[in-house]
Write a protein that holds these residues in place. Structure first.
Motif, mmCIF file in Angstrom:
data_model
loop_
_atom_site.group_PDB
_atom_site.id
_atom_site.type_symbol
_atom_site.label_atom_id
_atom_site.label_comp_id
_atom_site.label_asym_id
_atom_site.label_seq_id
_atom_site.Cartn_x
_atom_site.Cartn_y
_atom_site.Cartn_z
ATOM 1 N N ASP A 115 2.077 1.816 -3.539
ATOM 2 C CA ASP A 115 1.106 2.451 -4.397
ATOM 3 C C ASP A 115 0.944 3.847 -4.257
ATOM 4 N N ARG A 116 1.157 4.184 -2.849
ATOM 5 C CA ARG A 116 0.576 5.775 -2.715
ATOM 6 C C ARG A 116 1.868 6.537 -3.441
ATOM 7 N N ALA A 161 0.643 -1.361 -0.073
ATOM 8 C CA ALA A 161 0.133 0.071 0.054
ATOM 9 C C ALA A 161 0.636 1.328 -0.045
#
Length: 962
Positions: free
Chosen positions: A471-472, A468
């Motif tokens: 991804d950010r 995550a």
């Protein structure tokens, strides 16, 4: 009634007293013939004696030289644990203890199992916190970059010295003279090579785009340098942007009113439904997402009548008036980041002050004009009313006032939400555009994800957070506007500002850094930094260029540690706290994937934070901080005695490190008690091995009693379980396995059974030597298995074992043999134990030694197994008697009919499973329990003697009756 003569009770009492005196006299007579445990190993060490003993052990057992010794061994396999650098900006704390001890436990385990450990401790030495602490109240006023760097280096060196001394006191195994430091010239040179590789591959570039900017520290920040304050309060507003062609106002919502002057567009969701709503209280027409209409009506406290509804795509081409800037027009634009979770479904867009807003600007060629300076104040571009006002305070006040004056303010409210803060200064940051150096993580993201899929993550749940975070992160700002760090090796044209950077310039500067350190960037003239042979290759005029003044982000510093420490290899493990998921774990992964197309680690271990016993974050203001030095040496508070280093290590090991780890008096007392119980067992083992030399006195397992062989079998099972636990970085499970083995198998079962044979059999008898052989194996196995966690205690044990010149503790891991698993052995002993459990449950709270036991088993496997423990039908000395711990065992195929009336009867079954289930038999048994008629032997205290003052038959030939 019958008359009782007064003299008889007195005579009976006198006779009892005489018997007791004779029995006591007999016991005193034989006391010295019993082989009781003897050792000077202390049951307990506390206070100053404990501290002195630990320091003596560290010196006497060569803790300082252990790492070098094991590196010189010729072994086939290596275990590499790459040390994530602690920050050199303060004293050692319990977070350091948790991390360093957890690593050391694994390293010591790997060393014991015969691997060569590669572990080089390091320190992260650059960055703003060190710079600020070093300068204190002086600030940077009047100081040159070299003066700032000198003070920062001295501060870092002092912090490193304090931390290093603490790590050594905790027993952490390393060569403390050969550590890595991110301010070392050789390290900086390796880092620049990584930078150059990434730049040449196009991953590093310069651009003007929004970044997190900290006005309080006047520098750009990366995502990893932020901490989000969930209780931040913003003055959120609803404001109108009137449409030019229609008498309708677009309603927007923002938590950052100060960004309104920088607005360049209003964004909508193309597939969403929108409505024109008429206010019942003033007839104003508002454009709002249909899905948000009810919420907006409730907020405004008025009814909203729908005048018309259409899709977002129909807004294409719409133009609004800017509410505070006359004659400025802003377009309505489609955008994917618009959501219906809150607000109005229409998003005010200021490309200079938002990451998603900037993406819209890039797509539609909007202006990215910055109206905010490095101090977080409006510039002259914002107009005279706003110039020099701090955007987060009086600037926000003024913008809201301007919106109110022009009739554009519809509603203001307090909004509590998560907001990014500078993790060092604890002040809010702003997003503003700046010309910085970036890593294009978007182009690395998929490669990094693929590499991460091949990495083992403990706990596995942390993998999702890692992915995550990747991804950010679309880009990573790596330039900082400070002095204490590794300078970005770039030169700028005096007039155009164009950067000069290539493999020739960076390679030359890396060589200089390796020789002289990065101070030379400020010390050397530019003609030395850009010598003639480099200039020839790039065809430039030297006088046209100046050196850059930015430094590299410290996450790039530490993220390149694999290049300086591991070189071409990969670490078996990285072990750090969960805060490094977005920090060192990620920066290491991105840099390694960019340069080498692989992760720098084979496995990641993510542990939690140390918190108070109430589960609270530790804070000096709250007063719940636990100082590891106070844990070891004792604190001012009486609730913090001197526990010593091994208790601190046990606390780390015993904790569930994959969650938050609580520390306080309860946890530390539990650790101390756990070690105390262990010392008790070790003392018993050492005491009963006094004078035993396994080299000449050990008994072959085939000649041992069944219970002794069974204990070796249990030891082997223990060794497998504890090895698995350590291999999984689960020292807590290793401790639980240890405690279960000690409490259930060793103390409750084995010690209770063998004491008679150990104390009362002849010194050199086969039975006693069989027992001692097992005790020596158990002592050796337990000591080796606790050595990763409790090195001081393990070495102390071996200092008491050395009279017979045994193998040293570090000669290997737990020794166990598959030979110890003999067919039928486990079933024989466990079958006997099942019968014993039935027997003991029939006489709760009574002494088993005072009973005779009859065991009836129909002919079959179970009977044959019990016969292997007792060949004769009735015995007081068989192995079955020893296991049952009774006076006598009668083994028969069925219970006799003439049992005494006071006999206690019970029944049970035992499932025999041999050869992996090929042979299975559920065998029934019956037992009869009667009080024994025998007397207590004055020497062995078993109820097997003819009278209280006479020895039992097994000693009759050696000692006479009194």
């Amino acid at each position: 009634s019958q008359q009782v003569l007064p003299g008889k009770p007195r005579r009976r009492r006198r006779r009892r007293r005489r018997r007791r005196r004779r029995a006591a006299s007999a016991q005193r007579l034989y006391r010295d013939t019993v082989l009781l445990p003897r050792t000077d190993f202390p049951m307990k060490l506390t206070g100053q004696k404990l501290l002195e003993r630990e320091l003596e052990i560290q010196k006497e057992c060569g803790f300082a030289d252990l790492y070098s010794w094991q590196r010189e061994r010729k072994v086939k396999k290596e275990f590499c644990l790459h040390d994530g650098p602690p920050y050199a900006n303060g004293d050692p704390h319990v977070g350091h203890a948790l991390n360093k001890i957890l690593k050391d436990i694994r390293n010591r385990f790997e060393m014991l199992r015969g691997r060569q450990v590669h572990y080089i401790p390091g320190w992260d030495c650059h960055g703003l916190p060190i710079e600020l602490k070093a300068l204190g109240e002086m600030g940077t006023s009047g100081l040159s970059p070299l003066q700032i760097r000198q003070k920062a280096r001295a501060f870092a060196e002092a912090a490193i010295a304090r931390q290093k001394a603490a790590f050594q006191r905790w027993g952490v195994m390393a060569d403390w003279d050969q550590c890595y430091y991110t301010y070392d010239g050789a390290y900086e040179a390796a880092q620049l090579k990584v930078f150059q590789e990434m730049h040449s591959k196009g991953f590093i570039y310069q651009d003007y785009k929004p970044i997190f900017w900290s006005p309080s520290s006047r520098t750009a920040l990366a995502e990893a340098e932020l901490e989000y304050n969930a209780d931040h309060v913003s003055r959120a507003i609803y404001a109108t942007f009137p449409l030019i062609t229609l008498p309708v106002s677009v309603l927007v919502w923002t938590t950052q009113p100060w960004t309104i002057p920088a607005n360049q567009a209003v964004c909508y969701m193309p597939n969403a439904q929108y409505s024109v709503l008429k206010r019942a209280d003033n007839s104003q027409l508002l454009l709002v997402a249909t899905e948000r209409a009810a919420s907006v009506a409730a907020l405004l406290g008025t009814e909203l009548e729908s005048v018309g509804t259409f899709t977002g795509s129909q807004l294409e081409g719409g133009i609004c008036k800017h509410p505070t800037i006359p004659d400025k027009e802003v377009p309505l634009l489609p955008a994917n980041h618009v959501t219906m979770a809150k607000g109005t479904g229409l998003v005010h867009t200021a490309p200079a002050h938002g990451m998603e807003d900037y993406s819209v600007a890039s797509q539609f060629k909007l202006s990215v004009e910055c109206m905010v300076d490095e101090d977080g104040k409006f510039t002259e571009l914002a107009g005279p009313e706003l110039q020099n006002l701090s955007v987060m305070t009086e600037g926000t006040d003024k913008v809201i006032s301007m919106l109110k004056d022009c009739g554009a303010l519809v509603k203001e409210e307090q909004c509590v939400h998560s907001y990014p803060y500078d993790w060092r200064t604890k002040q809010p940051v702003v997003i503003r555009p700046s010309k910085q150096w970036f890593i294009n993580t978007a182009s690395l993201k998929e490669k990094a994800k693929d590499a991460l899929q091949k990495v083992r993550v403990l706990p596995e749940s942390a993998r999702g957070s890692l992915l995550a975070m990747l991804d950010r992160r679309t880009y990573w700002c790596i330039s900082r506007q400070r002095s204490w760090g590794v300078p970005i090796p770039v030169f700028y044209h005096r007039e155009t500002g164009d950067p000069l950077i290539n493999k020739h310039t960076v390679s030359h500067i890396a060589t200089l850094f390796k020789e002289k350190g990065s101070d030379c960037w400020w010390e050397l003239p530019i003609e030395t930094l850009l010598p003639a042979e480099v200039l020839k290759k790039v065809s430039i005029v030297l006088t046209d260029y100046v050196r850059g003044v930015d430094i590299l982000d410290i996450w790039f510093d530490s993220g390149a540690s694999w290049a300086a420490v591991l070189e071409d290899s990969r670490a078996d493990a990285y072990v750090e706290g969960k805060d490094q998921i977005g920090g060192w774990f990620q920066s290491s992964l991105l840099t390694s994937v960019a340069v080498r197309n692989k992760a720098p680690y084979k496995s990641l271990v993510v542990h939690g934070f140390a918190v108070s016993e109430k589960g609270e974050k530790m804070s000096k203001s709250v007063g719940n901080v636990v100082d590891p030095d106070a844990v070891i040496n004792g604190g001012k508070d009486p609730s913090m005695p001197a526990y010593g280093a091994d208790v601190l290590r046990w606390w780390v090991a015993e904790s569930n490190v994959f969650s938050e780890v609580q520390i306080g008096p309860s946890a530390l007392n539990s650790a101390r008690d756990g070690i105390g119980k262990l010392r008790n067992t070790l003392k018993f083992l050492l005491g009963n091995l006094q004078g035993f030399d396994p080299r000449v006195q050990a008994v072959d397992p085939k000649e041992m009693h069944y219970i002794d062989q069974y204990m070796l079998h249990l030891l082997r099972e223990y060794s497998i379980k504890v090895t698995d636990a350590y291999s999984e970085f689960d020292a807590g499970r290793a401790i639980r396995v240890l405690q279960a083995f000690i409490a259930r198998d060793v103390s409750s079962l084995y010690f209770s059974i063998i004491k008679d044979r150990l104390y009362c059999d002849p010194k050199d008898s086969l039975g006693r030597r069989s027992c001692q052989t097992v005790l020596e194996e158990v002592l050796d196995g337990v000591t080796r298995s606790i050595a990763p966690i409790l090195p001081h205690l393990a070495e102390e044990v071996y200092l008491h074992v050395t009279p017979y010149d045994c193998d040293h503790l570090f000669s290997g891991w737990i020794k166990s043999s598959s030979v110890w698993r003999r067919p039928g052995l486990e079933e024989a002993v466990e079958g006997a134990c099942a019968i014993r459990d039935s027997f003991l449950s029939s006489i709760p709270g009574k002494n088993a030694a005072q009973y005779d036991l009859t065991v009836a088993i129909e002919p079959g496997l179970l009977f044959e197994l019990m016969e292997s423990l007792q060949e004769e039908p009735s015995s007081t000395t068989s192995q079955l008697v020893e296991l049952m711990m009774v006076a006598r065992v009668n083994l028969t195929s069925k219970l006799p009919r003439d049992l005494p009336s006071d006999a206690l009867l019970s029944h049970g079954t035992f499932l025999i499973n041999l050869e992996g289930g090929v042979i299975r038999e559920d065998s029934a048994y019956s037992i009869a329990v009667v009080p024994t008629s025998a007397a207590r032997c004055p020497r062995c205290r078993r109820y097997t003697a003819e009278s209280a003052d006479c020895l039992c038959p097994r000693f009759i030939n050696k000692w006479s009756c009194i």
